[in-house]
Every structure is written in C-alpha cells, then in structure tokens.
Design an enzyme around this catalytic site. Structure first.
Site, short mmCIF file in Angstrom:
data_model
loop_
_atom_site.label_atom_id
_atom_site.label_comp_id
_atom_site.label_asym_id
_atom_site.label_seq_id
_atom_site.Cartn_x
_atom_site.Cartn_y
_atom_site.Cartn_z
CB SER A 1 -0.79 -0.02 1.29
OG SER A 1 -1.76 -1.08 1.26
N1 SAH Z 1 -1.13 -4.89 4.33
C1 SAH Z 1 -0.50 -4.99 3.14
C2 SAH Z 1 -1.21 -4.71 1.59
C3 SAH Z 1 -1.13 -5.81 0.67
S1 SAH Z 1 -2.48 -5.70 -0.66
C4 SAH Z 1 1.11 -4.43 2.96
O1 SAH Z 1 1.10 -3.67 3.81
O2 SAH Z 1 1.72 -4.62 1.95
C5 SAH Z 1 -3.79 -6.69 0.08
C6 SAH Z 1 -3.49 -8.22 0.47
O3 SAH Z 1 -4.58 -8.64 0.90
C7 SAH Z 1 -2.99 -8.93 -0.67
O4 SAH Z 1 -1.69 -9.59 -0.61
C8 SAH Z 1 -4.13 -10.03 -1.00
O5 SAH Z 1 -3.68 -11.30 -1.39
C9 SAH Z 1 -4.57 -10.15 0.51
N2 SAH Z 1 -6.01 -10.73 0.54
C10 SAH Z 1 -7.23 -10.32 -0.11
N3 SAH Z 1 -8.12 -11.02 0.08
C11 SAH Z 1 -7.90 -11.77 1.33
C12 SAH Z 1 -8.63 -12.48 2.34
N4 SAH Z 1 -9.83 -12.76 2.05
N5 SAH Z 1 -7.81 -12.99 3.26
C13 SAH Z 1 -6.51 -12.72 3.55
N6 SAH Z 1 -5.78 -11.88 2.70
C14 SAH Z 1 -6.32 -11.36 1.76
#
Ligand code: SAH
Length: 222
Positions: free
Chosen positions: A69
């Site tokens: 993000s």
């Molecule tokens: N918090 C992360 C943001 C990553 S983007 C950071 O600091 O980099 C969002 C993430 O959520 C992705 O890696 C995606 O695979 C995950 N995601 C999407 N749906 C999800 C679910 N139902 N359960 C767990 N993770 C999920």
C-alpha cells in the site's frame, strides 16, 4: 544474497516522506504513527530494483499481482485504528508485511492473515523477523478471521471489502474498532466501526481510496 542496509541516504529520503505525509492535504496528525513509519526501512519490503523509489508516496507491485500500500494509505488506516501498545490487532492481507510492521513498531501484538500461499511463505524469511517477534503470520481466508485467537481490540482490513465481514464483527471486543475500505465500485470508502455492547456497531465514514480486492478462500496451497 541480498544485503539489507539502512543508509543515511535512505534515512534522509524517509524523513522527507514522513514530513510530506504530515504536511499534505488531509495530512497525518498522529506523531506516534509518523514516528513508527520513520523507524521502519520501507525499502526492505520492496525488490532491490525499486530501492531508489521506495520513499515515494506510491503503491508498488509485489509478488502474485498484489501491492504494498501507498505510505499515505498505511498512515491513514493506522491513524484511524488508534493503536495503543499491547493491543491485540488482527490484520487482513499481510502482503508485503509493511503495514503489520508499522503496527508492531507501535507495540501492538499483531496477527496477520494472507490468502496467497506464496506471500505467506515469504513471511517465513522476513528480514526483520527477530526485531518483531510480536507479529504472528497465518495462511487463511480473512473473511473467517482467527476465531481461536479472538477477541481482538482492533481489526484492520487492507484489501477492498465487498461487505462488512460478519465473522470479523464477532471477533471484535466490545468497544473495539475495525477499519476497512468498503467496496463501492471504482474506489472504496474508508470506514471505522466501533462495536457496541449489544453486538451492533457504530459507523464513521472517511475519505475514498483504491485497494486491491478482498477475495474469498485461499489461493495456491493444498
Ligand atoms: N497490508 C499489505 C497490503 C497488501 S494488498 C501491505 O502492507 O503490503 C492486500 C493483500 O490482501 C494482498 O496480499 C491479498 O492477497 C490479500 N487478501 C485479499 N483477500 C484476502 C482474504 N480474504 N484473506 C486474506 N488476505 C487477503
């Protein structure tokens, strides 16, 4: 093997980024959040080829079509969460581990779930693992949360939620808060829920953001 180094140059660029988060429109006011982010070398969370742009206020691609993000978004969600030391926080979407690290740097006990096996597996080799023993990693579906470890003081969803996951409301303490970007098509509205004594919740609405989708089920595992 990659050598991780936090040079004066990195520290200088990071300080500038943090100042810009404070000074921009709808800037971040929590000094605790800004200080935590100033203490974390964000370039460790990106491919070494992206080292020179790690301190721009931008999201970047990581593995599996996912993103780390944007720093402003991380700061914004963390500020809304009102993190206090020793709180138990559940994060949905481990991704690059950067957001989890910001929560851990603020002294929280972090439980983070990722649905993509490859991203979860990468957490085993997390370069700052020994500095943050207060992060626990789980492979699973964030819609289900972590009933075994509930209740949580706070819950943070870092992917666009199509609806408010009922299981997560259940796993929140009374008085606990959940921050999530709620899907409404092109962009998401940031919401903060506070759980009330009768099990219902109060809702506050904030600005619009753009997140990758929160998807059902697990991916890539057996
Ligand atoms: N918090 C992360 C943001 C990553 S983007 C950071 O600091 O980099 C969002 C993430 O959520 C992705 O890696 C995606 O695979 C995950 N995601 C999407 N749906 C999800 C679910 N139902 N359960 C767990 N993770 C999920």
């Amino acid at each position: 093997m990659r050598i991780f180094e936090d040079t004066y140059r990195h520290k200088g660029l990071r300080k500038k980024l943090i100042d810009s988060l404070r000074e921009r429109e709808n800037g971040i006011t929590s000094e605790a959040v800004l200080e935590a982010m100033n203490n974390i070398p964000r370039h460790y969370f990106l491919d070494s080829a992206l080292d020179h742009i790690a301190y721009e206020d931008r999201a970047f691609p990581i593995a599996e079509g996912q993103t780390i993000s944007q720093p402003y978004t991380v700061a914004y969600q963390t500020e809304l969460l009102q993190v206090k030391p020793h709180e138990k926080i559940l994060e949905i979407g481990t991704g690059s581990i950067y957001q989890a690290t910001v929560l851990a740097e603020m002294g929280a006990k972090v439980f983070t779930i990722e649905r993509q096996k490859k991203l979860f597996d990468a957490s085993k080799k997390f370069v700052l693992k020994s500095r943050y023993p207060n992060i626990k990693f789980f492979y699973g579906d964030g819609f289900e949360g972590l009933p075994t470890f509930a209740p949580f003081d706070k819950i943070l969803i870092t992917a666009a939620a199509p609806f408010i996951p009922p299981q997560l409301i259940k796993q929140l303490k009374t008085g606990g808060k959940m921050v999530l970007p709620l899907d409404a098509g092109e962009s998401q509205r940031m919401l903060r829920l506070t759980k009330l004594e009768d099990g219902t919740y109060e809702e506050e609405m904030f600005h619009h953001f753009s997140f990758v989708p929160m998807l059902k089920g697990k991916s890539g595992g057996r």
